[in-house]
Design a protein around this motif. Sequence first.
Motif, PDB file in Angstrom:
ATOM      1  N   SER A 153       0.858  -1.190   0.000  1.00 61.05           N
ATOM      2  CA  SER A 153       0.000   0.000   0.000  1.00 61.05           C
ATOM      3  C   SER A 153       0.891   1.235   0.000  1.00 61.05           C
ATOM      4  O   SER A 153       1.076   1.894   1.029  1.00 61.05           O
ATOM      5  CB  SER A 153      -0.924   0.005   1.227  1.00 61.05           C
ATOM      6  N   GLU A 156      -0.911   4.727   1.195  1.00 62.47           N
ATOM      7  CA  GLU A 156      -1.367   4.783   2.577  1.00 62.47           C
ATOM      8  C   GLU A 156      -0.230   4.662   3.563  1.00 62.47           C
ATOM      9  O   GLU A 156      -0.190   5.380   4.574  1.00 62.47           O
ATOM     10  CB  GLU A 156      -2.393   3.672   2.820  1.00 62.47           C
ATOM     11  N   VAL A 250      -7.943   4.276  -1.059  1.00 58.50           N
ATOM     12  CA  VAL A 250      -7.982   4.885   0.264  1.00 58.50           C
ATOM     13  C   VAL A 250      -8.874   6.124   0.279  1.00 58.50           C
ATOM     14  O   VAL A 250      -9.701   6.304   1.179  1.00 58.50           O
ATOM     15  CB  VAL A 250      -6.555   5.246   0.724  1.00 58.50           C
TER      16      VAL A 250
END
Length: 476
Positions: A153, A156, A250
């Motif tokens: 990710s 994030e 996100v």
Amino acid sequence: MQLFELVSPRLFRPLAGPNRAFYAELLLLLWEECRHTADYSISRAEAVWRGEDYFAALAKPLTLDDDGAGDQEQQPTRDPHTLAVGFLLRLRRTGWLEEIPGSYESEAKLAFMPEVTPLLDALEEILNPRVVTYTGKLYKAWQLLQGVEEEKSPYENVLREVAADLEALNQSLRALNASIGHYMDRLTRNRTPQEVLELFDQYEEKVVAAAYHRFKTSDNLFNYRAYLEEGLDRCEENCLPRLALDYARVERCAPGEAAPRVRELIQQQRDALEEMSSLIREIDASHIRYRKRAVQRAQFLLLSDRSSQGSVTALLRRYAEEIRTPDQLFELDDGPVAKRLHLYPAAVFGKKFLYPPAAARTAEPLAPVQSGTLDPEQLRKEQQLLLDYARLAVTEENVSLLAQNALAARSRVAASVLVEEYPGDMTGIIGLHTYSQSPHRDYDIQLTGEWVERGGFRFEDFILTRRKEEDTDGNH
């Protein structure tokens, strides 16, 4: 949603009344006990006990505030229990605390309202600022960017974390830069010379050693700058598709919108690194400026006696001692009393300001001018002087004409260039700034923030442009 839809409109009354200092101390005392509990609560009995201890140590008679709840007028009292109960009751009525009823097996509690907890943290931060570890945040950002290509990710867990850390660093640097001047002024205002010199030790300990010295030496902010910029380049060149997909997941936006936003966020981090450099330069200048100003204040106090005449004499002597070259007459005054005493160089008033005044007018009629008594050449010169005076007068019409001539063959020009093109019309160039707010003007100026020196004058440069037609029409 508005602020007072979330908190009580009476929230700040305790902190604005005659007992504000005691309310603030009691709030922070209770917050220290409640901040680590699950619901920010403390038993009502323990809250009263803490308040009693506080007011017993205070040993000072206080009058409870009237909060408009129908209470009778109170008399000053020293009783710790009465003061503790009264203060806690007003904190509950104004929205700082709420009462949680007890069950069969538990007693009633007082809990801080969740909405006011950020305010309590801010009050604590004002009294006890946290020491920011600059190297720790930069090292963390560098480590995250090092592994961005392997991260599942990347937005994030990497890019968003790096953005938050760099923003926190710049925020702490801005706070440090602002605190230098305020702290120095607090240390030296209304102090004796000996107190000023003694308080320099506190400045070295609380500002220089605590933050300034650290980020200039062991915690130097730019040990990692090149590595951080390389990591941001890898994000844009190698990881942009994966960052965009993670950003869309996100932030819940369309995939087509994610890539431009990620590029914008990466550019913001580059700008944040540039801002760090500017902030450090500003902190260096503030550190030198405010230390010099405090020293000047101490010297002024040492050299002057307690009379007004002695203070002014010593101040003027101090200014005179620092002027060693003609150029120093045109330097900006940033001394300890610059806000209250304005000193101007002689050139500001012109070369003839010390000439004797003209003779006063009388009631006698003017004698008629006889033909042939004036020299024709002298008459021509006097007429030319009058014409030049009318042409150079700082009127709105003359200023507008100067602007039209200056912008005849171009759309914009700097004032520093105009001084060179119109060396004999410095007053007209000053008039451009003077009439820049006139509703009838047909030009605009924009200050650049840069100070220049032209023709023996030092001024803030500005850009002269034509005024838009819609702005002119709108004012009419």
